[in-house]
Design an enzyme around this catalytic site. Sequence first.
Site, PDB file in Angstrom:
ATOM      1  NE  ARG A   1       4.594  23.510  75.105  1.00 28.83           N
ATOM      2  CZ  ARG A   1       4.652  24.784  74.724  1.00 28.83           C
ATOM      3  NH1 ARG A   1       5.529  25.590  75.305  1.00 28.83           N
ATOM      4  NH2 ARG A   1       3.877  25.243  73.785  1.00 28.83           N
TER       5      ARG A   1
ATOM      6  CG  HIS B   1      10.014  26.176  73.933  1.00 30.95           C
ATOM      7  ND1 HIS B   1      10.074  26.737  72.678  1.00 30.95           N
ATOM      8  CD2 HIS B   1       8.749  26.390  74.394  1.00 30.95           C
ATOM      9  CE1 HIS B   1       8.894  27.270  72.381  1.00 30.95           C
ATOM     10  NE2 HIS B   1       8.080  27.087  73.411  1.00 30.95           N
TER      11      HIS B   1
ATOM     12  NE  ARG C   1       6.291  29.128  77.979  1.00 27.73           N
ATOM     13  CZ  ARG C   1       5.759  28.918  76.769  1.00 27.73           C
ATOM     14  NH1 ARG C   1       4.490  29.208  76.546  1.00 27.73           N
ATOM     15  NH2 ARG C   1       6.489  28.415  75.797  1.00 27.73           N
TER      16      ARG C   1
ATOM     17  CD  GLU D   1      -0.689  25.968  71.737  1.00 29.69           C
ATOM     18  OE1 GLU D   1       0.209  26.084  72.590  1.00 29.69           O
ATOM     19  OE2 GLU D   1      -0.808  26.775  70.797  1.00 29.69           O
TER      20      GLU D   1
ATOM     21  CG  HIS E   1       8.188  22.872  72.049  1.00 33.14           C
ATOM     22  ND1 HIS E   1       7.693  21.866  71.250  1.00 33.14           N
ATOM     23  CD2 HIS E   1       7.205  23.797  72.144  1.00 33.14           C
ATOM     24  CE1 HIS E   1       6.470  22.186  70.859  1.00 33.14           C
ATOM     25  NE2 HIS E   1       6.149  23.355  71.400  1.00 33.14           N
TER      26      HIS E   1
END
Length: 524
Positions: free
Chosen positions: A274, A331, A366, A112, A228
């Site tokens: 992100r 998110h 994160r 990811e 997100h």
Amino acid sequence: MIKQDVIIIGAGMSALIAAHKLAGKMNVKIFTKNIKSSNNSWRAQGGIAAAVHKNDSPCNHYSDTLKAGCLHNDQGAVSILVEEGVIRLNNWIASGMSFDTDSSGSFLLGIEGAHGRRRILHAGGDQTGARMMEYLYNKAAIAADIQIYENEQAVDLLAEDGRCTGIITKGTDERVYEHHSHFTILATGGCGGLFEATSNDPSIIGDGIAMAYRAGAALSDLEFLQFHPTLIVHNGITAGLASEAIRGEGAILTDEKGSPIMRGVHPLRDLAPRDIVARVIEGYIQQGKQAYLDITPISNFRKSFPAISKLCESAGISLENNRVPVSPGAHFLMGGVITDTFGRTTLPGLYAIGETARTGVHGANRLASNSLLEALVFGERAAENILKESDKIYQALSQKERLIEKQNTSCRAPVLPTRKEIRSKISLSLGVERDGEELKSLESWLHGHGAEAHAYADRSCWDRETIERSNMLLTGWLMARSALERTESRGAHYRTDFPHRDQNKWQGKQIIRQIQPKRATVIN
């Protein structure tokens, strides 16, 4: 020996992990304001990150976590996360928690955003959170000393002589109870429900942050809220989350004409951090355009991503077109209640774990799939520390639980803005991009509706809905104040009036500012 009592507020993964570690040694009571599935852990699609492959290492995972966090991380906490994470996860796997494997029995590892290599373990494709929660709840069902109370809203923390001694709750019948305990754990999740578009369960509105602040516990990094980039949207309605794992398996972000939108933006393109991807997509939306996930490169999409396929079909999105409309949404909160690496807050007797806690592992942004690992590692560490500290706590609980029968009849609940109004205001000013004037406007609006005053009010006589909206106002106010204080752009906090991102100019994280010195401290 009489078992000591531990209260856990929240019923997500970190709560259950801690409860299982305490089971057999202490009496554990778990309180959740709704049903036990109303939390974000059940929704986790992507998986859990850990350096379990022989070609990977905790050192690599550590480096990726710091890069994604824009060097704002607590490096000691990150070391614990990535090193203990492998050991603790393997222990759970040995006890029966299962993840997807290939025909040879090797883990099917995904990749990811911002990860340098494949290290994401999945269960049921995109149903990792649900599978892990089912496993944990099945274990809890046979543990005699774990009790779960649903539809019991935590109103406030109890404190005596500078120590947290339990909680006040209110049931659906509006009756108020005091529950006393030797130790209390906050595991209430983040605050995505403060926003119009979110991947979170709508009930997650920052309750734990508000309660901790009212009790005097220190908070930090509330300005760092991750958006997100790929929430599924159709006709202006959010249908759910399209996991980053989709891009990890080859899906491409495109514009309406099918042209890639991340090419030339970042070396990792669609798997960039992100915050970067979210701002690119937000830019298209601000121009009245739509961004899409082109899923053409993924063969047998429905089999690989059954939960996401169901979300799309329920929303009326045809997968035959091989593209899914996406938009950013709130998110994950990187900040929260300050803890040490054992989950201890600045208020003795009170612990915080999961997204409620500011452990420092996430920094300003994160790294994907580190949240479940954080819940596992620090949930267990908090429980282990409680077991150690229990030897030092000898006081008996004179009354474990009591009904507060005589309420303050002169108490009047305030008339507050609707949830829709609060979410609209917060979404406008605390979104993907922020501006100082808009933040000031939001701060003033929240203050005008009593956000700060609610930090002092006796709310036990208010109805449950008013208490929740009070928490929304207070948490939003704290976030706005924190966002105003950080006059730089770093990670998930992007100020259009301070857009420079030169890491050599980034401010240190120890900017201390007491918003409310009589009650609590917020550290930016």
